[in-house]
Design a protein around this motif. Sequence first.
Motif, PDB file in Angstrom:
ATOM      1  N   PHE A  79       9.357  -8.472   4.627  1.00 40.66           N
ATOM      2  CA  PHE A  79       8.073  -8.957   5.128  1.00 40.66           C
ATOM      3  C   PHE A  79       8.064  -8.886   6.656  1.00 40.66           C
ATOM      4  O   PHE A  79       9.077  -9.191   7.291  1.00 40.66           O
ATOM      5  CB  PHE A  79       7.838 -10.417   4.738  1.00 40.66           C
ATOM      6  CG  PHE A  79       8.050 -10.730   3.289  1.00 40.66           C
ATOM      7  CD1 PHE A  79       7.024 -10.580   2.366  1.00 40.66           C
ATOM      8  CD2 PHE A  79       9.277 -11.203   2.833  1.00 40.66           C
ATOM      9  CE1 PHE A  79       7.211 -10.894   1.030  1.00 40.66           C
ATOM     10  CE2 PHE A  79       9.483 -11.529   1.508  1.00 40.66           C
ATOM     11  CZ  PHE A  79       8.445 -11.361   0.587  1.00 40.66           C
ATOM     12  N   SER A  86      -2.628 -11.822   2.410  1.00 39.80           N
ATOM     13  CA  SER A  86      -2.892 -12.316   1.063  1.00 39.80           C
ATOM     14  C   SER A  86      -4.396 -12.411   0.877  1.00 39.80           C
ATOM     15  O   SER A  86      -5.163 -12.166   1.809  1.00 39.80           O
ATOM     16  CB  SER A  86      -2.237 -13.681   0.848  1.00 39.80           C
ATOM     17  OG  SER A  86      -2.789 -14.632   1.740  1.00 39.80           O
ATOM     18  N   LEU A  99       3.986 -17.646   3.465  1.00 37.78           N
ATOM     19  CA  LEU A  99       5.350 -17.241   3.139  1.00 37.78           C
ATOM     20  C   LEU A  99       6.372 -18.277   3.599  1.00 37.78           C
ATOM     21  O   LEU A  99       7.220 -18.717   2.821  1.00 37.78           O
ATOM     22  CB  LEU A  99       5.659 -15.876   3.769  1.00 37.78           C
ATOM     23  CG  LEU A  99       7.097 -15.382   3.589  1.00 37.78           C
ATOM     24  CD1 LEU A  99       7.396 -15.133   2.118  1.00 37.78           C
ATOM     25  CD2 LEU A  99       7.361 -14.126   4.415  1.00 37.78           C
ATOM     26  N   VAL A 111       3.975  -8.400  -5.474  1.00 39.83           N
ATOM     27  CA  VAL A 111       4.071  -7.756  -4.167  1.00 39.83           C
ATOM     28  C   VAL A 111       3.555  -6.324  -4.247  1.00 39.83           C
ATOM     29  O   VAL A 111       3.828  -5.609  -5.219  1.00 39.83           O
ATOM     30  CB  VAL A 111       5.524  -7.767  -3.623  1.00 39.83           C
ATOM     31  CG1 VAL A 111       6.005  -9.192  -3.418  1.00 39.83           C
ATOM     32  CG2 VAL A 111       6.480  -7.036  -4.549  1.00 39.83           C
ATOM     33  N   VAL A 127       6.641  -5.142   1.988  1.00 35.77           N
ATOM     34  CA  VAL A 127       5.508  -5.807   1.343  1.00 35.77           C
ATOM     35  C   VAL A 127       4.332  -5.904   2.305  1.00 35.77           C
ATOM     36  O   VAL A 127       4.464  -6.412   3.418  1.00 35.77           O
ATOM     37  CB  VAL A 127       5.912  -7.225   0.861  1.00 35.77           C
ATOM     38  CG1 VAL A 127       4.735  -7.899   0.165  1.00 35.77           C
ATOM     39  CG2 VAL A 127       7.114  -7.147  -0.074  1.00 35.77           C
ATOM     40  N   LEU A 130       1.009 -10.138  -0.540  1.00 36.84           N
ATOM     41  CA  LEU A 130       1.770 -11.117  -1.296  1.00 36.84           C
ATOM     42  C   LEU A 130       0.815 -11.982  -2.111  1.00 36.84           C
ATOM     43  O   LEU A 130      -0.150 -12.525  -1.564  1.00 36.84           O
ATOM     44  CB  LEU A 130       2.588 -11.995  -0.344  1.00 36.84           C
ATOM     45  CG  LEU A 130       3.363 -13.165  -0.965  1.00 36.84           C
ATOM     46  CD1 LEU A 130       4.437 -12.660  -1.926  1.00 36.84           C
ATOM     47  CD2 LEU A 130       3.988 -14.022   0.135  1.00 36.84           C
TER      48      LEU A 130
END
Length: 499
Positions: A79, A86, A99, A111, A127, A130
Amino acid sequence: MLSEQQIIRIKKLDKLKSLGINPYPSNEYKVTSTIYNIQKNFIEKETISIAGRLMRLRLLGKASFGEIKDHTGCMQIYFTKYHLYSDKMGKEDTYNIFLKKLIDIGDIIGVKGFLFKTKMNEMTIHVHKLTLLSKSIRPLPQVKMDKNKKIYDAFSNTELRYRMRYVDLIVNDHIKEIFIKRTRIIQKIRNFLDDKGYLEVDTPILQSIPGGAIARPFETYHNTLGIPLYLRIANELYLKRLIIGGFNGVYEFSRNFRNEGMDRIHNPEFTVLELYVAYKDYYWMMNFTEKLMKCIFNKFQKKENINFKTPFPRIPILDSIKKYTGFNLKKMEKEELRKVCKKLHIEENLKMSKAKLIENIFEEKCEKNYINPTFIIDYPIEMSPLTKKHRNEKNLSERFELIINGQEIANAYSELNDPIDQLDRLRKQMKFKNTKNESMSNESMSIDKDFIRALEFGMPPTAGIGIGIDRLVMLLTKKNSIQEVLLFPQMRPEKGGKK
């Protein structure tokens, strides 16, 4: 009472909801591949979407690493502060809040990103998006490793592993392989029997008479019919009814229940394969069993010290006892057998039947000596109430047990099809059943009048076998306890009143 970590995670749950993030969304999450396939067919910069459980998370400044696990394996994920987003948050908030502050090890996440290899040449997912799919409010036991990658803090407590098999499967990767192998073993057997033209069937688990074996049943009650019922101890008598009805060969993977002791090779519920084939005898069944066992072991146990060369030795049980104890039991009656047991320091008492005494001697002094597959044959008639009398040997029956690695794996007969003889033997058994002595009562078999009626219509000569699937899986997975090959073995209630 909640632990401190649970309280913290529940607060995170409430925070997620306040931010408009559903911690248990109901919509489908699109998965494009599995970790196994990604690693097998790795393509640099390929865009993928996977879902799984977050197993590790190492939070750093502007970039962090983790590990995600799906049903096929584990993979590193990466990440960064400026590339992660998101559905409900922008990039910086997704990284710094979602996160870093609201996601925990054990959470199930989705992911999306692209594949690359790190400087250490490790396949990794960068990623970009998420998604939280299920919030875990109980922390997982952490499996840690030292510098030599040796596990030293695993979820290894045996009772906890059996009681919380779901956690065992999550953190101990090798456990899942046992049960995958179990399923494949059963499928291999099923395919073998189907190829022979035998029909798989289902027979009742709830029975009005617990027949087909000598065991104490679990009892229940049917309110509508107003009758007691029993969980089956065996499915033998129902499968024989089908042979009488005209089927040539039938089999069933039967879940059986016996209200008896528990130890490393016994569980109150267990799985047995039972097969019955018309116009065959126990000699044919021995040859058939050799082929079946070789088929299974060639597939699942190629490197093993056990020798599966055929034909397997065929040893009369009384000859085995004589070899390992020095006593010839052929003409002994009950009192003489009791004296032998005393000399051999084997449990005995006045309440035990002749059959039980012989069984105890064999199990204590002989069984453990047979590592390679061996047929123990020609049991005394008293030990085999459903078996034909031996065609050549007086007072013996046409029965065998297959012993491998010191354990009984299978039990088979030339099935008794004389209804008069069968009824007479069961009546003799009922003398034990009706006694007030619990030990003798547990050594007897009930009379199933409908089964006798079925036999009176005529059953063809038949060979039957029961194979203990749990013990077979123990053998093939090299486990010493039946609990290791049962997903949810029976356990005592947890301390503190929990069920």
